[in-house]
Design an enzyme around this catalytic site. Structure first.
Site, PDB file in Angstrom:
ATOM      1  N   TRP A  92       0.927  -1.221  -0.058  1.00  0.00           N
ATOM      2  CA  TRP A  92       0.085   0.053  -0.233  1.00  0.00           C
ATOM      3  C   TRP A  92       0.894   1.130  -0.074  1.00  0.00           C
ATOM      4  CZ3 TRP A  92      -5.091   1.359  -0.090  1.00  0.00           C
ATOM      5  CH2 TRP A  92      -5.466   2.625   0.127  1.00  0.00           C
ATOM      6  N   ASN A  94       0.509   5.799  -0.080  1.00  0.00           N
ATOM      7  CA  ASN A  94      -0.370   6.897  -0.152  1.00  0.00           C
ATOM      8  C   ASN A  94       0.235   8.306  -0.170  1.00  0.00           C
ATOM      9  OD1 ASN A  94      -0.711   5.736   2.774  1.00  0.00           O
ATOM     10  ND2 ASN A  94      -1.250   7.838   3.176  1.00  0.00           N
ATOM     11  N   ASP A  95       0.180   9.016   0.847  1.00  0.00           N
ATOM     12  CA  ASP A  95       0.902  10.573   0.684  1.00  0.00           C
ATOM     13  C   ASP A  95       2.198  10.632   0.446  1.00  0.00           C
ATOM     14  OD1 ASP A  95      -1.503  10.706   1.827  1.00  0.00           O
ATOM     15  OD2 ASP A  95      -0.932  12.232   3.479  1.00  0.00           O
ATOM     16  N   SER A 146       2.303  11.408   8.023  1.00  0.00           N
ATOM     17  CA  SER A 146       2.847  11.954   7.047  1.00  0.00           C
ATOM     18  C   SER A 146       3.871  13.139   7.288  1.00  0.00           C
ATOM     19  CB  SER A 146       1.842  12.535   6.062  1.00  0.00           C
ATOM     20  OG  SER A 146       1.172  11.427   5.310  1.00  0.00           O
ATOM     21  N   ARG A 205      -1.136  17.376  12.566  1.00  0.00           N
ATOM     22  CA  ARG A 205      -0.443  16.384  11.483  1.00  0.00           C
ATOM     23  C   ARG A 205       0.135  17.152  10.464  1.00  0.00           C
ATOM     24  NH1 ARG A 205      -5.811  15.487  11.285  1.00  0.00           N
ATOM     25  NH2 ARG A 205      -6.739  15.530   9.039  1.00  0.00           N
ATOM     26  N   ASP A 206       1.017  16.334   9.709  1.00  0.00           N
ATOM     27  CA  ASP A 206       1.573  16.636   8.389  1.00  0.00           C
ATOM     28  C   ASP A 206       2.650  17.750   8.506  1.00  0.00           C
ATOM     29  OD1 ASP A 206      -0.306  14.689   7.808  1.00  0.00           O
ATOM     30  OD2 ASP A 206      -1.650  16.322   6.825  1.00  0.00           O
ATOM     31  N   GLU A 252      -4.628  19.681   5.580  1.00  0.00           N
ATOM     32  CA  GLU A 252      -3.781  18.525   5.579  1.00  0.00           C
ATOM     33  C   GLU A 252      -2.854  19.008   4.738  1.00  0.00           C
ATOM     34  OE1 GLU A 252      -6.256  14.869   6.860  1.00  0.00           O
ATOM     35  OE2 GLU A 252      -6.114  14.949   4.652  1.00  0.00           O
TER      36      GLU A 252
END
Length: 504
Positions: A92, A94-95, A146, A205-206, A252
């Site tokens: 998997w 994602n970001d 992330s 986050r991030d 985000e």
């Protein structure tokens, strides 16, 4: 139990055949034994027998877009686990996280849904070698969410050595949603989480961290409260952070970078972008972002999220290069899940009294050209067979045309349409929101990148774009050019068949 010796770069599900009367089959999970052999471990699953091709040769594997591999097992349809410990299964992605350049290598990190960061390196932004995952989740900080990465050129962290500058990664420890740091002094091959994490307890986050040269300091942008906001912090030593300001209405995955307007370095602008790539343009004075233009959409596709640009790109290169997660793509019965966009160069152009952030494929794509078909200055109408001799499933298509008497001009690709409609002056690519595209000196310019599971469209040299995932028709027809209504006048059409980036 059967065993098969496989190289490090292989991926395989070993097929076991059963009598036709037996409808259930076994999905074979593969683990690597210490001696390098593969042991197939059956788990019951009600599905037809399946065989997965060698790594990077799977039928739905993107061939010039990055997607992740599995390391210690092979499992079809990897997903984000719904139950604790939450996180992505191997394969998997994602970001994009921690995109950073150092010593001739483009580092691509991406989130494994919190389980770890996927890691790959490239010399040319095309051919990627995936390395074992980094920054695994741990019981203290929880999942590794992330973030971003930089080179600590001035050794403000104190982690650098006589031989190597420290690479620094910043991520959210998901257990308490705190901001953390890790470092590497071997060109990203191994990483150590900072012993005194977290470095900042502000939720959420991030973290995006960058060096602000005018004041010789680090700036961190974190998404979080109040509401949907970006919060700016500063630090001299990466351990002690002071809040600077808040910028509202952003969501985000913050990113920030400078670009010259229309290539004029006397008109440098700051661009602040959020998770879906939408952006505001203005000035950053080291404390506050001052808006000069309201938020604009960057991409009109349905599969475009979590944008990030590379940090520490050498001045001799000078490009601002971006990737994004093509969120929501489908890859049924594959040992991987999700893919990233093709790397694009960003530029800032004045278009119809606005400053527009443009995206366009990196020039390195020319290295993948296998065969080129070209036409110039032709009139084309309905029923044409212009592209009938073209084969393959990977293309870079570029067309510049005058709609003239036509109602629409489009391409049918892998069973999906990319179409410009004259009356509406809009381009639609599969499920994109209609992209408004005006004639430029009487012409429309389209660039279309076609991979096995994606179509990315760049209108008028990237002034507006649309990234979409697809499922191709098995053994489908080659691309087709169609014209509705009267004829269209094509100034230039180039269809380039592409090579795969992956080793055979």
């Amino acid at each position: 139990m059967d065993y098969q010796h496989l190289g490090d770069e292989s991926g395989l599900v070993i097929k076991q055949n059963y009598r036709p009367a037996v409808r259930a089959c076994l999905l074979l999970l593969i683990t690597v034994s210490p001696n390098g052999y593969i042991q197939a471990q059956p788990t019951a699953e009600s599905a037809p027998n399946r065989v997965v091709a060698p790594l990077y040769q799977e039928s739905l594997r993107p061939q010039f877009h990055f997607s992740a591999r599995q390391w210690t097992l092979t499992k079809l349809n990897p997903m984000i686990r719904p139950d604790p410990p939450h996180g992505g299964e191997q394969g998997w992605i994602n970001d994009p996280n921690g995109l950073v350049y150092y010593k001739g290598e483009w580092h691509l990190f991406a989130n494994g849904a919190g389980s770890y960061w996927v890691h790959a390196i490239s010399k040319d932004l095309l051919h990627w070698k995936e390395l074992p995952p980094k920054l695994h989740r741990d019981p203290i900080l929880g999942n590794t969410a992330s973030g971003s990465a930089v080179v600590d050129w001035h050794n403000t962290s104190g982690f650098g050595t006589a031989k190597e500058k420290a690479l620094l990664a910043f991520f959210t420890g998901w257990k308490e949603k705190v901001q953390c740091m890790a470092y590497s002094t071997d060109r990203g091959r191994s990483w150590t989480k900072y012993a005194m994490n977290p470095i900042l307890r502000h939720a959420d986050r991030d973290p995006k961290v960058f060096w602000y040269e005018p004041e010789s300091k680090w700036v961190m942008i974190v998404y979080g409260p109040p509401g949907r906001s970006y919060i700016f912090f500063e630090s001299k030593d990466l351990r002690n952070w002071k809040k600077l300001s808040t910028f509202p209405d952003m969501f985000e995955c913050p990113d920030i970078f400078q670009l010259p307007l229309d290539g004029d370095k006397q008109q440098m602008k700051w661009v602040l972008s959020d998770g879906n790539g939408s952006y505001v343009i203005g000035q950053f004075d080291g404390t506050t972002f001052h808006t000069e233009q309201e938020k604009e959409a960057l991409d009109y596709g349905f599969n475009f999220y979590a944008t990030q640009t590379w940090s520490d790109v050498p001045k001799r290169d000078g490009r601002c290069i971006q990737m994004a997660w093509m969120r929501g793509g489908k890859y049924p019965d594959m040992p991987f899940n999700q893919q990233l966009t093709f790397p694009c160069v960003l530029s800032l152009r004045s278009i119809q009294d606005k400053m527009i952030l443009c995206r366009y494929p990196i020039e390195e794509i020319t290295q993948l050209y296998k065969k080129e078909h070209e036409w110039e200055n032709i009139e084309v109408g309905n029923g044409n067979t212009l592209l009938s001799g073209i084969k393959g499933d990977l293309f870079d298509i570029e067309i510049e045309f005058d709609p003239a008497e036509s109602d629409a001009l489009g391409f049918k690709i892998h069973g999906h349409d990319v179409q410009y409609t004259t009356k509406t002056e809009k381009v639609v690519s599969r499920r994109t929101h209609p992209m408004p595209v005006k004639l430029n000196n009487g012409l429309i310019h389209l660039r279309i990148l076609v991979d096995r599971t994606s179509i990315e469209v760049y209108c008028n040299h990237g002034a507006i774009t649309g990234a979409n995932c697809i499922l191709p028709i098995p053994a489908g027809p080659p691309p087709q050019l169609y014209i509705n209504g009267g004829n269209a006048s094509i100034k230039s059409l180039k269809v380039r068949e592409l090579k795969s980036i992956w080793p055979k």
